[in-house]
Design a protein around this motif. Structure first.
Motif, PDB file in Angstrom:
ATOM      1  N   TRP A  80       0.823  -1.207   0.000  1.00  0.00           N
ATOM      2  CA  TRP A  80       0.000   0.000   0.000  1.00  0.00           C
ATOM      3  C   TRP A  80       0.860   1.260   0.000  1.00  0.00           C
ATOM      4  O   TRP A  80       0.461   2.296  -0.541  1.00  0.00           O
ATOM      5  CB  TRP A  80      -0.922   0.001   1.215  1.00  0.00           C
ATOM      6  N   SER A  81       2.034   1.189   0.577  1.00  0.00           N
ATOM      7  CA  SER A  81       2.907   2.365   0.602  1.00  0.00           C
ATOM      8  C   SER A  81       3.344   2.765  -0.805  1.00  0.00           C
ATOM      9  O   SER A  81       3.648   3.935  -1.056  1.00  0.00           O
ATOM     10  CB  SER A  81       4.138   2.091   1.468  1.00  0.00           C
ATOM     11  N   GLN A 128       0.623   5.002  -2.064  1.00  0.00           N
ATOM     12  CA  GLN A 128       0.721   6.296  -1.386  1.00  0.00           C
ATOM     13  C   GLN A 128       1.838   7.137  -1.989  1.00  0.00           C
ATOM     14  O   GLN A 128       1.699   8.354  -2.171  1.00  0.00           O
ATOM     15  CB  GLN A 128       0.973   6.079   0.108  1.00  0.00           C
ATOM     16  N   SER A 162       1.257  10.981  -3.677  1.00  0.00           N
ATOM     17  CA  SER A 162       1.565  12.039  -2.729  1.00  0.00           C
ATOM     18  C   SER A 162       2.471  13.126  -3.299  1.00  0.00           C
ATOM     19  O   SER A 162       2.804  14.082  -2.607  1.00  0.00           O
ATOM     20  CB  SER A 162       2.233  11.442  -1.471  1.00  0.00           C
TER      21      SER A 162
END
Length: 427
Positions: free
Chosen positions: A228-229, A232, A236
């Motif tokens: 999931w990072s 992100q 971002s």
């Protein structure tokens, strides 16, 4: 030892993939006038059918990017080509709105990994200083194919009906899917490539080797487990958001031409169907010229020492501003001037389509496919929104507000690159 030039052969295969990809996106646009009459579709319903491809295609871009990172282009692209082509053939047998809408959704779903795969192929086979040109060449397939084949598609429909049009275009993709599988190889797997070409690609920033993991660290590169990072990370960055919004604007103009353009000429400008097929090819040739010019100028500026930011952003911003000229078609009834304004606008849109180069430049090295998927997802939200908005704007028989809407998207995209995209460096 002189480097071999196998990379150009692989690029030519991707070029043909793109031609077929866009034939199966735009065959509906050619068929729309006759099909909507036979199936009794209203302008609003036709707008929803035009957008159906985009619903699946856009929302599967992120999964498509992940799949492109995990599986090799050879097998994955062959699978995609064959499946979306089968669905295209089936569209020749529809009898109503629901079936057509569902099959267009399926076409979008199976085409979803295609552009992330294209970008992975180019990132693997080409050094940085050739990449904008390589992207321009394969993306030009969508315009060259449509410019020269749109008259052919109109003739097929004239003699075989819109049903025969879908069967013919789908059959071409089925055959090519097999040919792709037989001919394509990654750099380290191709028997014809020599060490000099591999060294040239790698020293110039090409990425085709899996990185060995450090002790206690997860593996990097294609095939790694997704986290999931990762998502992100690619959502971002302000710079990435700038190119995401810019791509939405570029695709807004593109999807007008891929969906409503032939209907605009026939129903709203009163042109003969066969004549419209020939006139429709002019903006596609103009877009191809803009794309190729932009790519080669951008790479030349890089080789001459111009900063990457200036060399890559200038043609894109100029093209997006030029795409606003589509509004000029609202102020003339002369067919020649109408085509001129549309061709000039699409020339500008073509210039902006080298924007895929930012995926290679900005994305984390182990997330090229995922970043490409997000980039294409954001851009292809236009394939959902634009056809529907145009359908409602034109429902009373006036297409002028729709062209103003397309022109406004060009201003939005240029503003995004000017004010949001800052220093060009890898995330």
């Amino acid at each position: 030892m002189n480097p071999t030039r196998i990379r150009y052969g692989m690029l030519s295969l991707v070029f043909v993939n793109v031609v077929i990809n866009y034939l199966d996106r735009t065959n509906l646009a050619v068929a729309a006038s006759a099909l909507s009459t036979d199936l009794q579709l209203s302008p609003a319903q036709l707008g929803w059918v035009f957008s159906a491809f985009g619903w699946a295609y856009a929302f599967l871009q992120i999964p498509g990017g992940l799949i492109a990172d995990r599986f090799g282009p050879r097998v994955l692209y062959a699978f995609c080509l064959i499946t979306w082509s089968l669905v295209t053939v089936c569209q020749g047998f529809v009898r109503g709105f629901s079936a057509l809408f569902g099959l267009r959704l399926a076409t979008g779903a199976f085409e979803a990994p295609s552009y992330p795969i294209n970008n992975r192929v180019v990132t693997s086979w080409f050094p940085d200083n050739e990449r904008a040109s390589a992207i321009a060449l394969y993306v030009s397939g969508q315009f060259i194919g449509l410019a020269f084949l749109t008259p052919v598609l109109t003739m097929i429909q004239t003699y075989a009906g819109w049903q025969g049009l879908f069967v013919a275009t789908g059959t071409v993709g089925l055959v090519w899917g097999v040919i792709w599988y037989l001919l394509y190889r990654d750099p380290l797997d191709h028997r014809g490539v020599n060490e000099a070409e591999l060294a040239y690609i790698e020293s110039g920033g090409g990425s085709f080797r899996k990185k060995e993991p450090q002790p206690g660290q997860p593996s990097a590169g294609p095939g790694q487990a997704w986290q999931w990072s990762d998502l992100q990370q690619v959502f971002s960055s302000r710079t990435l958001w700038g190119v995401y919004i810019g791509q939405f604007a570029v695709n807004g103009s593109l999807w007008f031409f891929l969906t409503w353009f032939p209907t605009y000429l026939v129903k709203y400008r009163g042109l003969d169907f066969i004549r419209s097929g020939y006139l429709a090819s002019v903006p596609f040739m103009a877009a191809c010229a803009g794309l190729l010019l932009s790519g080669f100028i951008s790479d030349r500026l890089v080789r001459q020492g111009t900063s990457v930011g200036v060399a890559r952003k200038t043609p894109i911003i100029s093209g997006l501003l030029l795409s606003m000229s589509i509004i000029g078609a609202n102020y003339t009834n002369d067919t020649t001037l109408i085509i001129f304004f549309l061709a000039l606008a699409f020339f500008g849109s073509g210039m902006a389509l080298i924007s895929w180069v930012f995926v290679s430049i900005l994305s984390p090295k182990n997330l090229v496919g995922l970043t490409g998927g997000v980039f294409n997802f954001m851009g292809n939200l236009a394939s959902i929104i634009v056809p529907i908005v145009i359908g409602y704007l034109a429902k009373d028989g006036d297409f002028k507000p729709a062209l103003v809407f397309i022109g406004a998207l060009g201003l939005l995209g240029a503003s995004s690159y000017i004010f949001l995209v800052g220093k060009i460096e890898r995330v």
